[in-house]
Design a protein around this motif. Structure first.
Motif, PDB file in Angstrom:
ATOM      1  N   THR A   1       0.800  -1.255   0.115  1.00 48.05           N
ATOM      2  CA  THR A   1       0.003   0.140   0.055  1.00 48.05           C
ATOM      3  C   THR A   1       0.867   1.360   0.112  1.00 48.05           C
ATOM      4  N   LEU A   2       2.089   1.257   0.900  1.00 46.38           N
ATOM      5  CA  LEU A   2       2.950   2.583   1.040  1.00 46.38           C
ATOM      6  C   LEU A   2       3.461   2.674  -0.428  1.00 46.38           C
ATOM      7  N   SER A   3       3.925   1.605  -0.829  1.00 48.10           N
ATOM      8  CA  SER A   3       4.888   1.538  -2.124  1.00 48.10           C
ATOM      9  C   SER A   3       3.887   2.161  -3.314  1.00 48.10           C
ATOM     10  N   ILE A   4       2.695   1.810  -3.404  1.00 45.92           N
ATOM     11  CA  ILE A   4       1.639   2.358  -4.279  1.00 45.92           C
ATOM     12  C   ILE A   4       1.579   3.860  -4.226  1.00 45.92           C
ATOM     13  N   TYR A   5       1.406   4.373  -2.956  1.00 44.04           N
ATOM     14  CA  TYR A   5       1.433   5.590  -2.826  1.00 44.04           C
ATOM     15  C   TYR A   5       2.732   6.531  -3.233  1.00 44.04           C
ATOM     16  N   SER A   6       3.994   5.809  -2.983  1.00 46.97           N
ATOM     17  CA  SER A   6       5.140   6.339  -3.012  1.00 46.97           C
ATOM     18  C   SER A   6       5.347   6.513  -4.664  1.00 46.97           C
ATOM     19  N   PHE A   7       4.780   5.502  -5.383  1.00 47.79           N
ATOM     20  CA  PHE A   7       4.729   5.592  -7.050  1.00 47.79           C
ATOM     21  C   PHE A   7       3.809   6.839  -7.417  1.00 47.79           C
ATOM     22  N   VAL A   8       2.676   6.750  -6.675  1.00 45.21           N
ATOM     23  CA  VAL A   8       1.543   7.824  -6.927  1.00 45.21           C
ATOM     24  C   VAL A   8       2.373   9.273  -6.738  1.00 45.21           C
ATOM     25  N   PHE A   9       2.788   9.741  -5.327  1.00 42.52           N
ATOM     26  CA  PHE A   9       3.443  10.998  -5.259  1.00 42.52           C
ATOM     27  C   PHE A   9       4.584  11.311  -6.026  1.00 42.52           C
ATOM     28  N   LEU A  10       5.534  10.090  -6.351  1.00 39.53           N
ATOM     29  CA  LEU A  10       6.728  10.347  -7.421  1.00 39.53           C
ATOM     30  C   LEU A  10       6.147  11.047  -8.614  1.00 39.53           C
ATOM     31  N   PHE A  11       5.011  10.117  -9.166  1.00 37.52           N
ATOM     32  CA  PHE A  11       4.309  10.515 -10.515  1.00 37.52           C
ATOM     33  C   PHE A  11       3.730  12.142 -10.468  1.00 37.52           C
ATOM     34  N   ARG A  12       3.276  12.548  -9.109  1.00 35.90           N
ATOM     35  CA  ARG A  12       2.584  13.707  -9.112  1.00 35.90           C
ATOM     36  C   ARG A  12       3.702  14.744  -9.006  1.00 35.90           C
ATOM     37  N   ILE A  13       4.834  14.438  -8.273  1.00 36.12           N
ATOM     38  CA  ILE A  13       6.148  15.264  -8.459  1.00 36.12           C
ATOM     39  C   ILE A  13       6.299  15.489  -9.736  1.00 36.12           C
ATOM     40  N   LEU A  14       6.720  14.647 -10.544  1.00 38.80           N
ATOM     41  CA  LEU A  14       7.375  14.807 -11.793  1.00 38.80           C
ATOM     42  C   LEU A  14       6.172  15.470 -12.853  1.00 38.80           C
ATOM     43  N   LYS A  15       4.927  15.131 -12.607  1.00 42.84           N
ATOM     44  CA  LYS A  15       4.158  15.980 -13.500  1.00 42.84           C
ATOM     45  C   LYS A  15       3.630  17.046 -13.288  1.00 42.84           C
ATOM     46  N   GLU A  16       3.154  17.381 -11.886  1.00 44.87           N
ATOM     47  CA  GLU A  16       2.597  18.419 -11.452  1.00 44.87           C
ATOM     48  C   GLU A  16       3.402  19.643 -10.943  1.00 44.87           C
ATOM     49  N   ILE A  17       4.551  19.044 -10.416  1.00 44.03           N
ATOM     50  CA  ILE A  17       5.664  20.175  -9.676  1.00 44.03           C
ATOM     51  C   ILE A  17       6.565  20.485 -10.632  1.00 44.03           C
ATOM     52  N   ILE A  18       7.383  19.526 -11.323  1.00 41.15           N
ATOM     53  CA  ILE A  18       8.324  19.793 -12.316  1.00 41.15           C
ATOM     54  C   ILE A  18       7.793  20.107 -13.899  1.00 41.15           C
ATOM     55  N   GLY A  19       6.789  19.334 -13.965  1.00 41.92           N
ATOM     56  CA  GLY A  19       5.874  19.789 -15.277  1.00 41.92           C
ATOM     57  C   GLY A  19       6.490  19.148 -16.467  1.00 41.92           C
ATOM     58  N   ILE A  20       6.740  17.953 -16.365  1.00 39.36           N
ATOM     59  CA  ILE A  20       7.034  16.986 -17.931  1.00 39.36           C
ATOM     60  C   ILE A  20       5.676  16.109 -17.910  1.00 39.36           C
ATOM     61  N   GLY A  21       5.728  15.729 -19.034  1.00 39.95           N
ATOM     62  CA  GLY A  21       4.631  15.083 -19.570  1.00 39.95           C
ATOM     63  C   GLY A  21       4.113  13.864 -18.955  1.00 39.95           C
ATOM     64  N   TYR A  22       2.811  13.350 -19.252  1.00 38.13           N
ATOM     65  CA  TYR A  22       2.147  12.292 -18.461  1.00 38.13           C
ATOM     66  C   TYR A  22       3.119  10.907 -18.731  1.00 38.13           C
ATOM     67  N   LYS A  23       3.339  10.759 -20.048  1.00 37.38           N
ATOM     68  CA  LYS A  23       4.094   9.565 -20.470  1.00 37.38           C
ATOM     69  C   LYS A  23       5.455   9.488 -19.737  1.00 37.38           C
ATOM     70  N   GLU A  24       6.095  10.584 -19.853  1.00 35.27           N
ATOM     71  CA  GLU A  24       7.648  10.856 -19.384  1.00 35.27           C
ATOM     72  C   GLU A  24       7.347  10.521 -17.853  1.00 35.27           C
ATOM     73  N   SER A  25       6.381  11.044 -17.159  1.00 40.20           N
ATOM     74  CA  SER A  25       6.556  10.800 -15.726  1.00 40.20           C
ATOM     75  C   SER A  25       6.280   9.300 -15.558  1.00 40.20           C
ATOM     76  N   LEU A  26       5.567   8.573 -16.113  1.00 42.95           N
ATOM     77  CA  LEU A  26       5.392   7.091 -15.825  1.00 42.95           C
ATOM     78  C   LEU A  26       6.410   6.445 -16.148  1.00 42.95           C
ATOM     79  N   LEU A  27       7.169   6.957 -17.229  1.00 43.52           N
ATOM     80  CA  LEU A  27       8.512   6.275 -17.584  1.00 43.52           C
ATOM     81  C   LEU A  27       9.548   6.575 -16.261  1.00 43.52           C
ATOM     82  N   LEU A  28       9.580   7.523 -15.906  1.00 38.53           N
ATOM     83  CA  LEU A  28      10.517   7.832 -14.912  1.00 38.53           C
ATOM     84  C   LEU A  28      10.128   7.134 -13.574  1.00 38.53           C
ATOM     85  N   CYS A  29       8.863   6.947 -13.301  1.00 32.24           N
ATOM     86  CA  CYS A  29       8.454   6.122 -12.226  1.00 32.24           C
ATOM     87  C   CYS A  29       8.748   4.802 -12.294  1.00 32.24           C
TER      88      CYS A  29
END
Length: 449
Positions: free
Chosen positions: A117-145
């Motif tokens: 459960t915590l690892s899934i949320y770690s994945f989600v928070f990292l995804f949001r950091i990449l997409k919402e805060i840094i501002g890269i694309g959806y697919k790029e965020s998933l790739l880096l996760c």
């Protein structure tokens, strides 16, 4: 934030990636449990400490949480994990209930559910950091996760009962909230900071520095406002300090007396006494290069090669398992340095280090990146300057390695719309595929052999 629990809602564009992540984590945890399913699920009047220490072997990770859930005891070093034993108590009660119902020890299943459960949320928070805060694309965020979760010791932290998976969750959640505040130019809530400080520091003491730095970068000079500082930093620090002395006096001392009593009985066995003497000699030799004596400093090392440590362990083993002595413990029979037989691994390590340095160069003028760098710098000071845990530095991967995908995200953002962006995407795809196949192959053979 009107509803603080809203951050735990999985957004529409996060649902399918989270389901894939769930499947990935379930497979990893299922293999880890399958390896020693019979001994792990035994219950009754047995020595859980001896049982789990006999069968559990994941590099330098400890099985203390399995033991605590099976028969609650304060086994953690209070200086480093002041509240972790208390956090495990409710789950120990739950496991006792399940033992009575099922007739088997469910500690490994409870830990698997928590860490998944915590690892899934770690994945989600990292995804949001990449997409919402840094501002890269959806697919790029998933790739880096995907890139991040292909790291060897991130995979391992997602199945280990040790504290690193818990720390990863709290650190990424703190980074995400601080990043949102930085981007939206809002103050990081003092009470939220106090809660993060209390929970994350209760798991790992050094996390207090990172929570403090997060609010400092988000709030600037207002961080030092007496009311804010007292509530966000001083209050949780006092609670942890008070809890430390209470646990030390009423839980830790009786536990130590229990251990000493059991040890004195076992010392009557000459063979055990010889094994214990040999272990102590090896420990003394391993810690002979410490800065000074004492519990706090005995894990430091001033003489171990930093260059060799960076290549083989800090980046090498953290990213890709070594085939030789796969997941053996450095306190047992694993040498401090093991070389790769596949030289492609060194190429991968070199590329990752280069991308990290480039990402730091292109992102250092962003406030959020500076915050992440302050966290990374703190960890590197502990490990490379003080030499703390340097002999098995790879087990700390979850504390700092998320800076790698974050740094790469700043390169992608810098070269958006150019041919270099496409080239970098293909490089990351190659790195992800190589590490995922390489690490998964070794891990499957290790767990299922």
């Amino acid at each position: 934030m009107a509803n603080p629990l809203k951050i735990f809602s999985i957004n529409k564009d996060e649902k399918w990636p989270s389901l894939v992540m769930l499947l990935y984590l379930v497979i990893l945890n299922a293999m880890a449990i399958y390896q020693h399913f019979d001994p792990y699920t035994r219950c009754g009047k047995i020595g859980y400490y001896s049982l789990f220490n006999k069968y559990f072997n994941l590099s330098g990770f400890d099985p203390f949480t399995y033991i605590a859930l099976s028969d609650w005891r304060s086994l953690y070093t209070l200086e480093r994990h002041p509240l972790l034993a208390i956090f495990t108590y409710p789950f120990s009660v739950l496991n006792k209930l399940l033992m009575d119902i099922t007739g088997m020890n469910c500690a490994v299943f409870i830990v698997a559910v928590i860490i998944t459960t915590l690892s899934i949320y770690s994945f989600v928070f990292l995804f949001r950091i990449l997409k919402e805060i840094i501002g890269i694309g959806y697919k790029e965020s998933l790739l880096l996760c995907a890139f991040f979760f292909s790291f060897a010791f991130i995979m391992l932290s997602s199945v280990s009962p040790d504290h690193f998976g818990l720390s990863l969750f709290f650190l990424l959640m703190t980074a995400y909230i601080a990043g949102k505040c930085i981007k939206e130019k809002k103050l990081m809530n003092r009470w939220a900071t106090a809660i993060f400080f209390l929970l994350s520091t209760g798991i790992t003491t050094t996390n207090c520095v990172k929570v403090g730095l997060a609010q400092w970068f988000a709030n600037g000079r207002k961080f030092w406002n007496p009311r804010n500082f007292c509530i966000a930093i001083v209050l949780p620090a006092c609670i942890i300090s008070g809890s430390y002395f209470f646990i030390q006096e009423y839980i830790q001392k009786p536990e130590q007396e229990r251990r000493d009593k059991a040890l004195n009985i076992r010392l009557k066995d000459e063979e055990f006494r010889k094994q214990l003497d040999a272990f102590h000699k090896k420990q003394d030799k391993a810690q002979s290069n410490a800065i000074m004596k004492g519990e706090t400093f005995r894990w430091t090392d001033m003489k171990l090669s930093r260059t060799h440590s960076i290549v083989e362990n800090l980046f090498g083993e953290s990213l890709m398992f070594h085939e030789k002595k796969m997941l053996h413990d450095v306190n047992d029979d694993r040498p401090v340095f093991v070389s790769y037989s596949n030289y492609t691994c060194y190429v991968v390590v070199g590329i990752v280090i280069l991308l990290l340095l480039l990402g730091i160069f292109y992102g250092y003028h962003h406030k959020f990146m500076l915050m992440c760098l302050s966290w990374f710098g703190f960890d590197m000071f502990l490990h490379l300057v003080l030499g703390f845990g340097l002999q098995e530095v790879y087990i700390m991967t979850a504390h700092w390695a998320f800076i790698i995908p974050i740094a790469i995200a700043y390169i992608l953002k810098r070269f958006r719309g150019t041919k270099y962006q496409t080239v970098l995407q293909y490089v990351v795809i190659f790195l992800t595929a190589f590490m995922l196949v390489y690490n998964s192959n070794l891990l499957v053979h290790y767990f299922l052999a």
